[in-house]
Design an enzyme around this catalytic site. Structure first.
Site, short mmCIF file in Angstrom:
data_model
loop_
_atom_site.label_atom_id
_atom_site.label_comp_id
_atom_site.label_asym_id
_atom_site.label_seq_id
_atom_site.Cartn_x
_atom_site.Cartn_y
_atom_site.Cartn_z
N HIS A 136 17.06 -32.43 -31.82
CA HIS A 136 17.92 -31.18 -31.54
C HIS A 136 16.86 -30.10 -30.79
O HIS A 136 16.06 -29.81 -31.39
CB HIS A 136 18.61 -30.78 -32.73
CG HIS A 136 19.41 -29.80 -32.86
ND1 HIS A 136 20.58 -29.64 -31.90
CD2 HIS A 136 19.84 -28.63 -33.41
CE1 HIS A 136 21.27 -28.72 -31.89
NE2 HIS A 136 20.81 -27.96 -33.13
N ASN B 209 20.67 -21.93 -34.51
CA ASN B 209 21.41 -23.04 -34.28
C ASN B 209 22.43 -22.89 -33.36
O ASN B 209 23.05 -22.03 -33.26
CB ASN B 209 21.64 -23.93 -35.46
CG ASN B 209 22.05 -25.55 -35.34
OD1 ASN B 209 21.90 -25.88 -34.19
ND2 ASN B 209 21.90 -26.20 -36.49
#
Length: 146
Positions: A88, A109
């Site tokens: 990620h 995020n």
């Protein structure tokens, strides 16, 4: 959270080269913003990453994601549980030290503001935890465009 299987599938997003807001008059090509250069800031050099953030702003980092990261709520993420489920990219926006002396990166995020600490999380700094310090990328905006 809602069980995902009960949700209808979202159609694939189509990239449009025309704004749907009729009041926005800027042409597509005139509205593009690019970097003049992008680069790897370091290979696990915490001080260099910090210098980059202080000088130019946030950087992008690649990290390994383990099952327990999905349920992160608060505190410094410093223990992996479960299988490695993927990779990620996140944005490192700062750093700090918690009350227990854990040095951490403050990261943003992309999952939404309901996840973690309003979309942010803290991850152990200085140990290349989840390979967060291995591949840190940055870029310089091309401000020569009108």
């Amino acid at each position: 959270m809602t069980n995902c299987s009960s949700l209808r599938k979202t159609p694939m997003t189509i990239c449009r080269e025309k704004c749907i807001n009729k009041n926005y008059k800027v042409k597509y090509d005139d509205d593009l913003h690019k970097t003049s250069v992008n680069y790897i800031t370091s290979w696990t050099n915490v001080i260099q990453i910090q210098q980059e953030i202080m000088t130019y702003g946030p950087v992008t980092a690649l990290m390994y994601v383990y099952e327990n990261f999905m349920g992160y709520k608060k505190g410094v993420y410093k223990s992996t549980v479960g299988d490695l489920i993927g990779y990620h990219h996140v944005k490192l926006i700062g750093w700090g030290v918690d009350n227990d002396g854990n040095e951490y990166w403050l990261a943003m995020n992309s999952w939404n503001s309901n996840w973690g600490e309003n979309g942010l999380f803290k991850i152990l700094r200085g140990y290349n935890f989840c390979s967060i310090e291995l591949l840190v990328m940055a870029g310089i905006a091309d401000v020569s465009q009108p």
